[in-house]
Design a protein around this motif. Structure first.
Motif, PDB file in Angstrom:
ATOM      1  N   ARG A 414       0.830  -1.352  -0.047  1.00 60.68           N
ATOM      2  CA  ARG A 414       0.525  -0.120  -0.091  1.00 60.68           C
ATOM      3  C   ARG A 414       0.768   1.087   0.022  1.00 60.68           C
ATOM      4  O   ARG A 414       1.532   1.503  -1.484  1.00 60.68           O
ATOM      5  N   ASN A 415       0.310   2.055   1.086  1.00 62.93           N
ATOM      6  CA  ASN A 415       1.488   3.083   1.392  1.00 62.93           C
ATOM      7  C   ASN A 415       2.758   2.990   1.679  1.00 62.93           C
ATOM      8  O   ASN A 415       3.063   3.780   2.530  1.00 62.93           O
ATOM      9  N   ARG A 416       3.012   2.209   2.201  1.00 56.77           N
ATOM     10  CA  ARG A 416       3.669   1.291   3.560  1.00 56.77           C
ATOM     11  C   ARG A 416       5.798   0.971   2.362  1.00 56.77           C
ATOM     12  O   ARG A 416       5.577  -0.088   1.436  1.00 56.77           O
ATOM     13  N   LEU A 417       6.639   1.640   2.617  1.00 52.99           N
ATOM     14  CA  LEU A 417       7.999   0.785   2.139  1.00 52.99           C
ATOM     15  C   LEU A 417       8.195  -0.206   2.696  1.00 52.99           C
ATOM     16  O   LEU A 417       8.504  -0.176   4.193  1.00 52.99           O
ATOM     17  N   THR A 418       8.607  -1.537   3.074  1.00 59.50           N
ATOM     18  CA  THR A 418       8.525  -2.410   3.721  1.00 59.50           C
ATOM     19  C   THR A 418      10.003  -3.155   3.434  1.00 59.50           C
ATOM     20  O   THR A 418      10.670  -3.506   4.588  1.00 59.50           O
ATOM     21  N   ARG A 419      10.822  -2.625   2.298  1.00 60.13           N
ATOM     22  CA  ARG A 419      12.390  -3.323   1.835  1.00 60.13           C
ATOM     23  C   ARG A 419      12.734  -2.390   1.209  1.00 60.13           C
ATOM     24  O   ARG A 419      12.135  -1.808   0.161  1.00 60.13           O
ATOM     25  N   LEU A 420      14.406  -1.571   1.387  1.00 58.65           N
ATOM     26  CA  LEU A 420      15.212  -1.333   0.769  1.00 58.65           C
ATOM     27  C   LEU A 420      16.123  -1.755   0.841  1.00 58.65           C
ATOM     28  O   LEU A 420      16.978  -2.191   1.763  1.00 58.65           O
ATOM     29  N   ARG A 421      17.455  -1.632  -0.525  1.00 57.83           N
ATOM     30  CA  ARG A 421      18.801  -1.337  -0.227  1.00 57.83           C
ATOM     31  C   ARG A 421      19.196  -0.319  -0.292  1.00 57.83           C
ATOM     32  O   ARG A 421      19.109   0.148  -0.465  1.00 57.83           O
ATOM     33  N   ILE A 422      19.649  -0.401   0.495  1.00 60.47           N
ATOM     34  CA  ILE A 422      20.820   0.775   1.150  1.00 60.47           C
ATOM     35  C   ILE A 422      22.538   0.446   1.058  1.00 60.47           C
ATOM     36  O   ILE A 422      23.128  -0.798   0.869  1.00 60.47           O
ATOM     37  N   THR A 423      23.056   1.098  -0.217  1.00 66.33           N
ATOM     38  CA  THR A 423      24.563   1.101  -0.459  1.00 66.33           C
ATOM     39  C   THR A 423      25.509   2.197  -0.143  1.00 66.33           C
ATOM     40  O   THR A 423      25.092   3.268  -0.688  1.00 66.33           O
ATOM     41  N   PRO A 424      26.081   2.523   0.348  1.00 66.32           N
ATOM     42  CA  PRO A 424      26.953   3.120   0.583  1.00 66.32           C
ATOM     43  C   PRO A 424      28.299   3.854  -1.295  1.00 66.32           C
ATOM     44  O   PRO A 424      28.226   3.132  -1.556  1.00 66.32           O
ATOM     45  N   THR A 425      28.196   5.137  -1.016  1.00 68.14           N
ATOM     46  CA  THR A 425      28.323   5.387  -2.498  1.00 68.14           C
ATOM     47  C   THR A 425      29.962   5.611  -2.428  1.00 68.14           C
ATOM     48  O   THR A 425      30.176   5.593  -0.500  1.00 68.14           O
ATOM     49  N   PRO A 426      30.990   6.065  -2.935  1.00 67.42           N
ATOM     50  CA  PRO A 426      31.987   6.604  -2.574  1.00 67.42           C
ATOM     51  C   PRO A 426      32.103   7.948  -1.881  1.00 67.42           C
ATOM     52  O   PRO A 426      33.768   8.294  -1.203  1.00 67.42           O
TER      53      PRO A 426
END
Length: 443
Positions: A414-426
């Motif tokens: 629905r309107n909820r983000l349930t899973r994210l992928r987070i990657t550090p940049t340089p």
């Protein structure tokens, strides 16, 4: 007096110059040692009965007057040394002696009266401050009237140009100063990462409210008080929690808190006959606290009431979530795990350094686990941060880059983000970009 300078007179004047340079060495080193000394360490020594430390603390309490006195003395001896050296060299070499005097005096003052004493003092300022404190205290008493007169003159000149000393206060608070000191010590390796987080968490208690760390109501395990007693007992004993809210009629209507220990005692008192247990007789009243309560105040309230759990309500009285004493302690010491807990629920570190996280994972917990610096001023959770920066509710596959990290939305309900992928940049180690500066890529 320099025209008929004899060998004996030359030696005598040279000794005076050496004494003046030694005095300059003392004044420059004393100024550096006393201004660079750690007040905290000196105070500890004073509390242990060190009289020299007490002298240092008295001098630090009049820091402006102290620095003014040392500067006056230092400039007087430097000027006298320069004048005598110039006279000596003029007598020896004539007018060209002025050139020699300029070079010689500059080298002597810069190297032996400024750089060398300051370098020696800064290497161990506390020890240096303790050594010079008795002599400096005497000098401050003797030169005090002159220093005060100079200070009045300076303040008068500043007032003429519209500057009023003392009107501007240092904006840095004690907490910020402590935080900065801890960060510097951590950078130098003197403070471990866990200790830095612990001290930072303690300082953050004044800046956070219970709504920042509470368990959201969607994740609170609460039981229906109208269910059969046997079902309530089974659910309570299977739960990893020792305290469970009970509701009746609707989830917002919390009627009390069921403690597992009270439940076990009641079952034992009933001869292990669950049907004889009255849930209403063993539950304790629910405690409701406003969502705007500062964490420091809530911690004090927990200790005063000897309570471990409270329900968080908004301005309309609606239950927003739950906060426990353990939640606040974890803000200081980090995640407290037992055999039923994950290290950080909802977070998985990938082989490439990226992190797969539930949208409801708190930013502060992720920062602490990964030693990141994601901002948590405008949002509490990772999903909230992405929505705040994107100014929209993104769809799965969309990618955003801000604050040195790339966020990819993996799942959405629905309107909820349930899973994210987070990657550090340089750029992850660079200072965070201003809030709102995000670059989005459609997925």
């Amino acid at each position: 007096m320099f025209d008929d300078l004899t060998t004996g007179g030359l030696l005598f004047l040279s000794l005076i110059v050496a004494a003046l340079l030694a005095s300059s060495f003392f004044f420059s080193g004393s100024e550096t040692a006393l201004t660079a000394a750690s007040r905290a360490r000196i105070l500890q020594l004073q509390n242990s009965g060190d009289e020299r430390a007490a002298r240092v603390m008295r001098l630090l309490d009049i820091r402006e007057h102290l620095i003014g006195t040392l500067l006056i003395c230092n400039n007087l001896v430097n000027t006298a040394a320069a004048s005598l050296t110039t006279g000596i060299l003029l007598a020896l070499f004539g007018e060209v002696g002025i050139v020699y005097a300029t070079v010689v005096v500059s080298v002597l003052v810069i190297v032996f009266s400024e750089v060398l004493p300051k370098t020696v003092a800064i290497a161990d300022p506390e020890r240096g401050a303790l050594l010079v404190a008795p002599a400096v205290e005497l000098i401050v008493v003797l030169i005090g009237p002159v220093a005060r007169a100079v200070d009045l003159l300076v303040r008068g000149v500043l007032k003429l140009v519209g500057v009023r000393p003392g009107d501007q206060q240092d904006a840095m608070t004690g907490a910020e100063e402590i935080r900065g000191t801890v960060d510097l010590l951590a950078k130098d390796g003197s403070v471990e990462r866990e200790d830095r987080h612990m001290l930072g968490g303690l300082l953050d208690l004044s800046d956070l409210t219970v709504s920042d760390i509470m368990v959201h109501r969607t994740k609170v395990l609460a039981l229906d008080a109208d269910r059969p007693v046997s079902e309530i007992i089974t659910a309570a004993l299977e739960s990893p929690y020792t305290r469970l809210p009970l509701w009746r009629g609707e989830a917002q209507n919390i009627v009390g808190i069921l403690h597992a220990k009270s439940l076990v005692r009641a079952i034992h008192a009933a001869g292990d006959n669950a049907s004889k247990v009255s849930i209403d007789d063993i539950i304790s009243p629910a405690w409701f606290v406003p969502d705007t309560t500062p964490l420091r105040d809530q911690l004090k309230a927990f200790l005063k009431r000897r309570a471990h759990m409270a329900l968080v309500v908004d301005e309309y009285g609606e239950v927003m979530g739950l906060i426990s004493l353990e939640d606040i302690i974890e803000e200081i010491v980090g995640e407290i795990s037992d055999e039923t807990d994950e290290e950080l629920p909802g977070v998985r570190v990938q082989a490439d350094g990226a992190v797969s996280a539930d949208g409801q994972v708190p930013i502060r917990d992720l920062n602490r686990k990964m030693d990141w610096a994601l901002p948590d001023e405008e949002a509490t959770t990772i999903a909230g941060l992405v929505i705040h920066e994107a100014r929209m509710i993104p769809d799965p596959g969309q990618t955003f880059t801000f604050h040195g990290y790339t966020f990819q939305v993996l799942r959405k309900e629905r309107n909820r983000l349930t899973r994210l992928r987070i990657t550090p940049t340089p750029q992850a180690k660079r200072p965070a970009a201003p809030l709102g500066q995000a670059v989005a890529a459609g997925g």
